[in-house]
Structure formats: structure tokens, C-alpha cells
Motif scaffolding. Structure first.
Motif, PDB file in Angstrom:
ATOM      1  N   VAL A  94      -3.564   2.906  -3.232  1.00  0.00           N
ATOM      2  CA  VAL A  94      -4.762   2.081  -3.140  1.00  0.00           C
ATOM      3  C   VAL A  94      -5.611   2.111  -4.401  1.00  0.00           C
ATOM      4  O   VAL A  94      -6.514   1.303  -4.560  1.00  0.00           O
ATOM      5  CB  VAL A  94      -5.649   2.530  -1.967  1.00  0.00           C
ATOM      6  CG1 VAL A  94      -4.927   2.329  -0.658  1.00  0.00           C
ATOM      7  CG2 VAL A  94      -6.065   3.981  -2.114  1.00  0.00           C
ATOM      8  N   GLN A  95      -5.328   3.063  -5.293  1.00  0.00           N
ATOM      9  CA  GLN A  95      -6.167   3.108  -6.492  1.00  0.00           C
ATOM     10  C   GLN A  95      -5.837   1.922  -7.393  1.00  0.00           C
ATOM     11  O   GLN A  95      -4.682   1.524  -7.492  1.00  0.00           O
ATOM     12  CB  GLN A  95      -5.947   4.420  -7.246  1.00  0.00           C
ATOM     13  CG  GLN A  95      -6.622   5.611  -6.577  1.00  0.00           C
ATOM     14  CD  GLN A  95      -8.086   5.360  -6.255  1.00  0.00           C
ATOM     15  OE1 GLN A  95      -8.826   4.850  -7.076  1.00  0.00           O
ATOM     16  NE2 GLN A  95      -8.499   5.679  -5.039  1.00  0.00           N
TER      17      GLN A  95
ATOM     18  N   VAL B 175      -5.496  -4.194  -6.716  1.00  0.00           N
ATOM     19  CA  VAL B 175      -5.936  -3.402  -5.573  1.00  0.00           C
ATOM     20  C   VAL B 175      -5.381  -4.049  -4.305  1.00  0.00           C
ATOM     21  O   VAL B 175      -4.974  -5.211  -4.336  1.00  0.00           O
ATOM     22  CB  VAL B 175      -7.479  -3.354  -5.473  1.00  0.00           C
ATOM     23  CG1 VAL B 175      -8.069  -2.538  -6.594  1.00  0.00           C
ATOM     24  CG2 VAL B 175      -8.065  -4.744  -5.457  1.00  0.00           C
TER      25      VAL B 175
ATOM     26  N   LYS C 226       0.835  -1.202   0.000  1.00  0.00           N
ATOM     27  CA  LYS C 226       0.000   0.000   0.000  1.00  0.00           C
ATOM     28  C   LYS C 226       0.870   1.251   0.000  1.00  0.00           C
ATOM     29  O   LYS C 226       0.572   2.232  -0.658  1.00  0.00           O
ATOM     30  CB  LYS C 226      -0.869  -0.031   1.254  1.00  0.00           C
ATOM     31  CG  LYS C 226      -2.296   0.290   1.006  1.00  0.00           C
ATOM     32  CD  LYS C 226      -3.130   0.016   2.224  1.00  0.00           C
ATOM     33  CE  LYS C 226      -2.498   0.551   3.485  1.00  0.00           C
ATOM     34  NZ  LYS C 226      -3.196   0.141   4.698  1.00  0.00           N
TER      35      LYS C 226
END
Lengths: 311, 435, 312
Positions: free
Chosen positions: A131-132, A235, A126
Motif C-alpha cells: 500500500v505504500q 497507490v 494490494k
């Protein structure tokens, strides 16, 4: 029954095609896990993280190289190379600095070390990739589609899904089988898998074999991730989803058995895709049903060897 | 924790909150030195694609409001909590924030499960709670809450608006298939759609109902089946990475040429999809805050928000950012109303909460009214995916705006019951074309 | 060390009660910690036999859902606890009959598979379980007494503490009984047990059923405390968490799980409060450090502090 086939035979054919590509991906992730388990006797929960990092890295490297003007045909080789790179860097790091310190400890402790690593890497991903959703689909796009006839109709499949994924899975399977049977290092790995005590008694350099196997397993995990990256958006959390299915494959296949992993992946891939056509709600549980059924009949797994009971 | 804290301070603060008991919450009626809000959102896992942008938006707005003098003269401070570890952790954190940190209002949550678990705490702890993003209709239809308010729409309008849009624009469809994530929203949204569709256009045949595992990364089998079935319409309320994956895999295989997609939660995934989103499919945004809104109520405010967010974070705001902003603007309006009513004194928790009932607050695009039951009425805008020069990704065209009141179940009625009573003439009477 | 265990337990209990009085939110957290501790004692039992259940969250979730489903009909915390324990025990017997035929990874993975199937069912049977929305549990009478919320929370905390003591005591007795010794025999040399005429599978099965019941009790308390149950309770990471707590606390004594559970919850809250978006990193690092530098877990550390090496 015959009537059912008349009505649904064509659909079953489609399900077979889908199942094959799905099996290919399942196999690539699970076989590395199984190999590592066979030799190190560690259930590597962080295998899922390696999968995810492999996927993210492949996408990042792909995006970077595309920016530099990399031709589309090089997309698939780039995936494979970036997976090898990830495995070659992270595998030795993890084995050297973490796993090596705990080989003497209990199985559960070893499992938990990888669980802790999994948690840590989950946040590290992350921090690096955000996070996109990230997606880079050149490999899938560049190869185009093929129309498969379906009665009067036709169904487009991507060549990537229909040929590349199962193809690389088969090449990996054959390559691994040859490596394990034909080369000295491969045979040593098999020897350690089948009887660890006897192998080390014969003077096998366990440290080297462990390092090699783990690195190789890490590469395979990263390869699974890299190959899934052209079709899937990446993701946070993809590692956790993937690894749990691989656990089931390993137990069903038999410890360290690559042919077992291949057959199991095939059964689970086909089982799932058939379920999607005829009883979609069952799709998620199909792998576990297969696992339970196999272990009922063969408690040591499909290709597992019964270990001699120690007295 | 704001970024300006050093690690050592952060550690000390962390230990302090764990070890020291609450003393702050004892004086509710004194004007606080700062107005603390506790914000629950996803900071890890698949839903962090919503959670992290919403947190960014929250931090940005808190800075902006504080720079302009705070709320009723009190500066804001936000503390964030991750929803991902599960209910038992979240409920504990909710209590810690209220009872130990002494927050003045809670903002929760993205997940409907989190909202259902935490909303009862608003009553038990008697603390103003703003539901800033979750969509389940169960919250306000199954219970009454004195302290809880939702400052945006919810599942029913967010599904009914795209359904009405489909019926207006492409009324001739005969078959429909659904592919939703296998969790509460995926199931709920399909139930709402089905109830509405059966009432507004009876006789549509459902050819496939698929609920792939939450977090799936491969839909190729589902797509093959959809290609073979050739349904006129494919509904998917999926979001985040899964929607991107589905659309990519589907369009590569030209599924979009055989069926019309209806994607009520598409907006947040469109920047990621970029040019690979096919044109002419129905897209929604859980509200009316499209980046290309043709006629926002307050264009200057709207542009300022979007520009400030883009400048600071180098990405386009997505709907969770707007929902977070709505919650903060509602908070500002509600608290200032309550303070004004006390003519300068500081309102108690109950007085604060009462100020929100019936509150109408402005958003950059429109206004939102918090109904008597606590539910907000947010307008919905649905359109067809298209491209223009202003955006590097798909935005809607031929937009139709539905007012919140038109598409929400009336107070006291359950959504599925209400949807069954709809009449086909609603298709013509609802909605307003806005270009 | 065993001698000190009861005293340490009392000290720990006193510390918990003090903390719960001082901060109401800690009462909540500690009740959850006690509940998880009880469930982890079940993990400990199986670890004694050398078996790792990587799916024990199944029984925790089952106990929690028993409470959620039966609460409207059987509205009493004591009855529901009993129902959850018995229900989880029966489920444990059914599954145990199958999984106790297997050892090591097969045992672990079959348990994992069972919990994942249960997790999927909780999501799939949406109209019964409300899927990931979960089910609300209301404040309920305790032993026939209708209570207000605060008194209810204290009662559940008290029940959890009392159960923790009872469970700890019983398991201590069990582990030092011949049955408990036989359990440890499965870990070292199972075949020898059978030569001695001890049915290894029966021994393991009874331990498995007990551990399932403990999981059910833990789950029931979690449901009564957080008062909202969701399928996440059964997800594989929740199972991992239970094993995590067992190793963090140390597998040496029955106090370990409770030490581990309290530490786990507090570290997680501390990490979440300080670094909301990197709590997993912190939790994982703590576990790694404990494993690498404090073998034997917190209990092992306590044992060394008290100057007695042996923890068995």
C-alpha cells in the motif's frame, strides 16, 4: 472580450500546453476501452485495473532494471515494453477464461463480470505491491526540462510531459488509424465494430478478432498506466479514479471511434486545464459537462454512426 | 484474525460471527479472559497507506503487551475493520463488534467522516471509544461524549503549529496559494489556516485556491499555474500518494525554488520521496514523533519502538503508527487506572470510560493529557526539511516544539472562532526551539 | 414460480425478523439490506427495459441527503420518507427527460455522469454539505411518536420491511400490466412498440421516474438507519454495487433484489470479518461464480430448487 484576452492570453497559452499533455494520457487510456467496446460490446470496468497494473509493473520493472544498471535513456522504451508485456499476458488470460464464457449473455451481466474482476484485481494489486506509494521517475528526470517563455518570466516544463506524452498519444493515434484502415485485420475489426451481424455472416473468425482486440486494448490500458508512472506515485485505488473518466470519453466519442476518442480527450484535457486557471472548482465536472453537451447535439456521440433501428 | 489461524478456523469463526447472536456483552463487570479491541482503519483504497502501517503497529504492540502480561493481567486481542466500503458498512461493523463480538473498546478511525459517524455509537452502545487518528475539530467542539476520547492532536494544532513556524522563520511572505485535496480535511485545514493567518498576519494575499479531485495523479496544470503566479508560500495539507506526486512533479519543474512549501502532513510521505524531497521547506508530522526527535522524553522506549517496527516490517514507522501506539498506551494507562480504582475488581464500561477523563499518559516523546472534553493535547514539532547521514530520506532540522495546550482551542471554544482571536504577539511567545 | 413468490417473500421476511430479534446488529444490517433491495427494484425496472443505469446511486444519495437536510425542519420519519421519494422523483423526471432519449451504453454512461456530478457537488459545496465529513441524522419521531433509540430502530426496520412488501407487490402488478409489457418491449424491439402507437420514451420515462423514487426511498432508509450520510453514497462504485445486487439476486422476480441485498451485505460482513484486507476479492469472486455457474442469480437458484424452470 478582447481585453480579457489581453490580460489572460498568456495564461491561456499555458493552459493549452498543460491541456495537451493531459489529453494525451486521457486518450491513451480511453482509446483502448473504446476499441474493446466497439468490437466486444463490453464496457470493461477492469480496464482501470489493467491501467493500474500496467503502472505498477512498469515501475517495478523500471526499478529492477535500474538496479541492474539500465541507462537512463532506456527508461521510456522500458515503459512501453513493460506495458506490452502486461497486456500480452493479462489480455489473453482474461479474454480466454472469463469473457469468452459470457459473450452470449446480457450486456449488464458482461459489465458486471468486469466489475467483479475489477474488485478482485483491486485486492490482488494490494497483495503484490502493498500500500505504500511506489514511484519511479527516471523517465521524467532523465529527459530534463525546457523553459517556456511567459511574458518577462519563464515556466519550466518537463520534456516528458510536454513532448513524450502527447507524442506517444499522437503516434498511437496515427498508428491505430493506419492499422485499422490499411491492414486486413484492422479492416476486419472495423467491420465488426460497424456491423457485427453482417461481419459474422461473412465468415469472420470472431473468436480471433475478439482475442486480438481485447489484448490490444489491455496493452493500451497498461500503456496509459505505464506512461503515467514516472510522474505519479502509485497507490491503491488509482484504477477506480482513472476508469470513470474513460467511460465519459467513450460515450462522448462514439462507439469504437478512435478519432472520436482523440478529439474528446483533447476537449476534456483542454477543458480541465482551462478550468484550473480560471475556475478551479469546475475542473472535476468539466468532462461531464462536455459529455452532456456533445450528446445533446449528437446523441450517437461525436463520431458515432447511427445504428439502423431493428424492426 | 491473527495470522496463526488456519483458513478453516477463520472461515468457521467468520460464519460464527455472522450467524450467532451476541452473548458475551452481557457481563461487563466480570474480568474478561481477554481484552478485545475493535480497530477501524483503512485496509484498501488510497488511505491504506496510513491504515496498513497502523495495523502493523497495532499487531506489534499487542504482541509486546501480551508478552509482558497484558493490560491489568488480561491479554489484548485486536480485530480490524476496513473503513473503505463506506459509512453504512462501517456503522454496521461497529455494532457487530460491540454487540456480537463483545469488544471492550473501539479504536476508530482514520477518516474524519468515519469518526463523525461512529462517535455517536459510543454513547448509544455505551462503549469506550478511542479516536486514534482522525483530525476533525467538529467531534469535541460540537458535542460532548461520555465514552469517546482522542489520544492525539487534531486539525487545529496540526495547522496552527506549521503556521506559527512559518511566521517565526520566514515572516516576510506576502502571497500564499493553497493546493489541497478536495475533501473535508483539505477544506477544513485551509479554513483553519486562513483564520489563523488573517489574525496573526493580516493582509496576506491569497493568489490561488485549488482543490484538485481526491486521488488525482496529475498536478502539472496546477503546478504551471503556481509557477506563473510565483506565490511566496504554497500550503498543501495533502498526504499519501498525492503528496508524493505533487512534490515530485513540482520539484522537477523547480517550483520549490520560487516558493516555500508548507506541508503539515509531509512526514508519512518522506520515506517514499527519499532524496527527491527538496531541502528547506516546512514539514510537519501531526504530532511530535519525528524519527530524529532530538530529545524524546524516554529515548530508550522511543528507540525500542522504532527499532522493533523496522526489524519486524522492514520499513520506518510513520505517524499513523505512532498514533496507534499512543492509543494503545492510553488504553493501558486508562484501564489500569480504572482497575486500580476498583481495587482489583473489574470496572464497568462507564467506570472504564471515566478513568480516561483527565488522564495523562506517557508517550516515548512526551506526555499526552486527555482534556475534560475528551480531546488529547499532543505536542507538535515542525521543522525544515533536511538530510543527514542517519536517514535515507528527509527529516526536519531547526525544529520548534509547540505544546499541545499552546496551539489547541480551549475547551468549549470553536476552533475557527478561537483562531480569529489570536494576536500577533503569539508568534514570539509560543514554541520552543529544540534543535 | 410466480405463484411461490408471495410465500417465499413471507418466509424471507420471517427469517429476517427472527434474525433481527436474535442479534441487534443484524437488525441494522438487514434494514440496510432492505433499503438497498428497494433501490435495486428500481434497477430491476430499468433492466426489464434492457437499460442499465450505472449511476443510480445518485438517487440513493439524493434521498439520503434530503433526509439529512430536512430532518431539522421536517422532523418525522414518515414525512421525510415521502419528501425523499417525491424529491428523487422530481430529480428523476428532470434527468429522465434527458437520459431516456438514449439507450444502452449512452444511457448507462449519462447516468454515471449525472451521479459523478452530484458526487462532486457534495464535495465542492463543502460549506453546505460538510463534504466527505458528511451530515449526522439524529433519532427522529416516527408518525408523530417520539421514540427511544431501540424502538426507533425497530420502527425503521418495520417501515423498511413494509415498504419492501408494498414496493414488491406494486412492481409485480406494474410489470404484468400493459405498461410493464411495453417496458419489456423496449428491450426486444423498440420500433415495433412505436408502430403499435406506444410512445416508448414515455414508457421508459415513467419507469425511470419510478426507479428514481425507489432509489430515493432506499436512500432515505439508509440515512435513517446509518444516521450519517456521506458523498460516498453517490460514488460510481456504489452504483456498481446496486447493479451487482440486482444480478446477484437475479432479475427474474421482485424478490431477487432483496435476496441479493441480504446476501451482499452478509457476504461482505463475513468477508470483512474473516479477511479484512481482501473483502473485495471475496465479494468479486462470489459474483463471478454466481454469474458463471448460477445464471439467473439467487432467484434463479431458488427457482430451480423449487423445480420450476420459468422465472418470468
Amino acid at each position: 472580450m478582447a481585453e480579457w484576452f489581453q490580460d489572460n492570453g498568456l495564461l491561456l497559452g499555458l493552459a493549452l500546453l498543460d491541456g495537451l499533455s493531459s489529453a494525451g494520457l486521457i486518450f491513451l487510456v480511453a482509446v483502448g476501452l473504446n476499441l474493446v467496446f466497439g468490437v466486444l460490446r463490453i464496457i470493461n470496468v477492469a480496464h482501470g485495473s489493467l491501467y493500474a497494473i500496467g503502472a505498477y509493473s512498469a515501475a517495478s520493472i523500471g526499478i529492477f532494471l535500474s538496479g541492474l544498471g539500465l541507462p537512463d535513456w532506456a527508461a521510456v522504451p522500458t515503459l512501453i515494453l513493460s506495458a506490452a508485456l502486461v497486456g500480452a499476458i493479462l489480455g489473453p488470460l482474461i479474454e480466454r477464461f472469463l469473457l469468452r464464457r459470457i459473450y452470449a449473455q446480457e450486456e449488464v451481466v458482461q459489465l458486471l463480470v468486469t466489475f467483479a474482476l475489477f474488485m478482485i484485481l483491486e485486492d490482488v494489486q494490494k497483495l503484490i505491491w502493498g500500500v505504500q506509494p511506489i514511484h519511479h521517475d527516471t523517465a521524467m528526470r532523465a529527459l530534463g526540462t525546457i523553459d517556456v517563455p511567459f511574458g518577462a518570466d519563464f515556466i519550466p516544463f518537463t520534456n516528458y510531459q510536454l513532448f513524450v506524452l502527447p507524442g506517444i498519444a499522437i503516434v498511437t493515434l496515427v498508428g491505430l488509424a493506419l492499422f485499422l484502415r490499411r491492414t486486413l485485420t484492422g479492416r476486419v475489426i472495423v467491420a465488426v465494430t460497424t456491423d457485427r451481424e453482417a461481419a459474422s455472416a461473412m465468415g469472420i473468425d470472431a473468436a480471433k478478432i475478439f482475442l486480438l482486440t481485447f489484448t490490444f486494448g489491455a496493452m493500451l490500458a497498461a500503456l496509459g498506466g505505464a506512461l503515467s508512472s514516472p510522474t505519479a506515485a502509485l497507490v491503491p485505488g488509482i484504477g477506480a479514479q482513472t476508469i470513470v473518466l474513460s467511460f465519459a470519453v467513450v460515450a462522448t466519442a462514439g462507439l469504437g471511434q478512435i478519432e472520436g476518442a482523440a478529439l474528446t480527450s483533447l476537449m476534456m484535457g483542454l477543458g480541465r486545464s482551462i478550468a484550473v486557471y480560471f475556475e478551479p472548482e469546475l475542473e472535476v465536472v468539466v468532462p461531464y459537462i462536455i459529455m452532456v453537451l456533445v450528446l445533446l447535439v449528437r446523441p450517437q456521440g461525436l463520431f458515432g454512426v447511427i445504428e439502423t433501428r431493428r424492426v | 484474525m491473527t495470522a496463526s489461524l488456519t483458513r478453516r478456523e477463520a472461515l468457521a469463526a467468520g460464519f460464527g460471527t455472522v450467524l450467532l447472536p451476541a452473548t458475551l456483552s452481557a457481563q461487563p463487570a466480570a474480568k474478561p479472559a481477554e481484552f478485545k479491541i475493535g480497530v477501524t482503519t483503512f485496509l484498501s483504497g488510497p488511505a491504506s497507506v496510513f491504515g496498513v502501517p497502523s495495523r502493523k503497529a497495532c499487531e506489534m504492540l499487542v504482541d509486546q503487551i501480551n508478552a509482558a502480561g497484558g493490560i491489568a493481567g488480561v491479554p489484548l486481542r485486536a480485530t480490524f475493520v476496513d473503513e473503505a466500503p463506506g459509512t453504512d458498512h462501517l456503522v454496521g461493523e461497529f455494532r457487530r463488534l460491540v454487540q456480537s463480538e463483545g469488544v471492550h473498546a473501539m479504536f476508530q478511525s482514520i477518516s474524519s467522516g468515519s469518526c463523525l459517524a461512529c462517535t455517536p455509537l459510543s454513547r448509544e452502545l455505551q462503549k469506550l471509544t478511542i479516536l486514534w487518528d482522525c483530525g476533525t475539530q467538529r467531534i469535541f467542539e460540537e458535542n460532548r461524549w461520555e465514552y469517546a476520547f482522542r489520544t492525539q492532536g487534531y486539525g487545529t494544532p496540526e495547522i496552527l503549529a506549521p503556521l506559527l513556524y512559518l511566521l517565526k522563520k520566514k515572516p516576510d511572505f506576502r502571497t500564499v496559494a493553497v493546493i489541497n485535496q478536495d475533501y473535508a480535511w483539505g477544506r477544513d485545514s485551509w479554513e483553519l489556516w486562513k483564520a489563523g493567518m488573517d489574525a496573526l498576519k493580516p493582509g496576506v494575499r491569497v493568489v490561488a485556491e485549488m482543490f484538485p479531485r481526491f486521488g488525482s495523479t496529475d498536478f502539472s496544470t496546477e503546478i504551471t499555474r503556481l509557477l506563473a503566479l510565483r506565490p511566496d508560500v504554497i500550503l498543501s495539507t495533502s498526504w499519501g500518494g498525492e503528496l508524493v506526486t505533487f512534490v515530485r512533479q513540482a520539484t522537477e519543474r523547480r517550483l520549490h525554488e520560487r516558493s516555500t512549501f508548507v506541508l503539515p502532513v509531509a512526514e508519512a510521505s518522506l520515506p517514499t520521496l527519499g532524496r527527491s524531497m527538496p531541502e528547506g521547506h516546512i514539514i510537519g508530522t501531526r504530532g511530535d514523533h519525528w524519527n530524529n526527535h532530538p530529545a524524546p522524553a524516554n529515548p530508550q522506549l522511543f528507540n525500542e519502538f522504532v527499532t522493533a517496527y523496522r526489524t519486524r516490517f522492514n520499513e520506518w514507522p510513520i505517524y499513523p503508527c505512532h498514533h496507534m501506539a499512543q492509543a494503545i498506551w492510553a488504553l493501558k494507562a486508562g484501564v489500569e487506572k480504572a482497575v486500580a480504582a476498583k481495587s482489583g475488581g473489574w470496572p464497568s464500561d462507564l467506570e472504564m470510560a471515566n478513568a480516561f477523563r483527565g488522564l495523562t499518559f506517557p508517550t516515548p516523546t512526551s506526555t499526552i493529557t486527555l482534556r475534560e472534553d475528551g480531546q488529547g493535547l499532543e505536542d507538535q514539532i515542525v521543522g525544515l526539511s533536511s538530510f543527514n547521514d542517519r536517514f535515507p530520506f528527509s527529516v526536519p532540522k531547526e525544529m520548534i516544539q509547540f505544546t499541545g495546550a499552546q496551539v489547541s482551542a480551549p475547551v468549549g471554544q470553536k476552533s475557527t472562532d478561537w483562531l480569529k482571536t489570536l494576536k500577533p504577539d503569539m508568534i514570539a511567545s509560543s514554541g520552543r526551539s529544540i534543535g | 414460480m410466480r405463484r411461490y413468490e408471495p410465500i417465499l417473500a413471507l418466509v424471507l421476511a420471517a427469517a429476517m425478523i427472527t434474525a433481527a430479534i436474535m442479534a441487534p446488529w443484524l437488525r441494522f444490517v438487514l434494514t440496510i439490506a432492505l433499503a438497498k433491495g428497494i433501490a435495486v427494484v428500481g434497477i430491476l425496472l430499468l433492466l426489464r427495459a434492457g437499460q442499465v443505469s450505472f449511476g443510480h446511486a445518485l438517487y440513493v444519495a439524493f434521498g439520503a441527503y434530503v433526509v439529512a437536510f430536512l430532518a431539522p425542519r421536517l422532523n418525522d420519519a414518515v414525512l421525510l420518507l415521502a419528501a425523499a421519494a417525491v424529491g428523487a422523483g422530481i430529480l428523476g423526471l428532470l434527468i429522465g427527460l434527458f437520459v431516456t432519449r438514449y439507450r444502452q451504453i449512452f444511457f448507462g454512461m449519462l447516468n454515471l455522469a449525472m451521479s459523478m456530478v452530484f458526487y462532486s457537488l457534495l464535495e465542492k459545496l463543502y460549506h453546505i454539505t460538510h463534504g466527505s465529513d458528511g451530515i449526522r441524522v439524529e433519532v427522529m419521531p416516527v408518525a408523530g411518536q417520539a421514540l427511544d433509540r431501540v424502538a426507533y430502530e425497530w420502527s425503521i426496520f418495520g417501515i423498511a420491511l413494509a415498504l419492501a412488501f408494498t414496493v414488491g407487490l406494486l412492481v409485480r402488478l406494474y410489470l404484468s400490466s400493459p405498461m410493464g409489457e411495453a417496458l419489456a418491449g423496449i428491450k426486444t424491439r423498440e420500433t415495433r412498440l412505436e408502430f403499435m402507437g406506444v410512445p416508448a420514451r414515455g414508457v421508459l420515462l415513467s419507469a425511470y421516474v419510478m426507479s428514481a423514487m425507489l432509489g430515493g426511498i432506499g436512500g432515505a432508509i439508509i440515512a435513517m438507519t446509518s444516521r450519517h450520510v456521506t458523498p460516498l453514497l453517490a460514488y460510481w462504485t456504489s452504483s456498481g454495487e446496486l447493479v451487482f445486487i440486482a444480478i446477484l439476486g437475479g432479475a427474474g422476480g421482485v424478490l431477487g433484489p432483496f435476496l441479493g441485498a441480504a446476501a451482499f451485505e452478509l457476504v461482505r460482513i463475513y468477508a470483512a470479518a474473516s479477511f479484512a484486507d481482501a473483502w473485495q476479492l471475496i465479494l468479486g469472486s462470489v459474483l463471478l461464480l454466481v454469474i458463471l455457474f448460477a445464471p439467473g442469480g439467487l432467484w434463479g437458484m431458488a427457482a430451480r430448487l423449487l423445480g420450476k424452470g420459468g422465472t418470468r
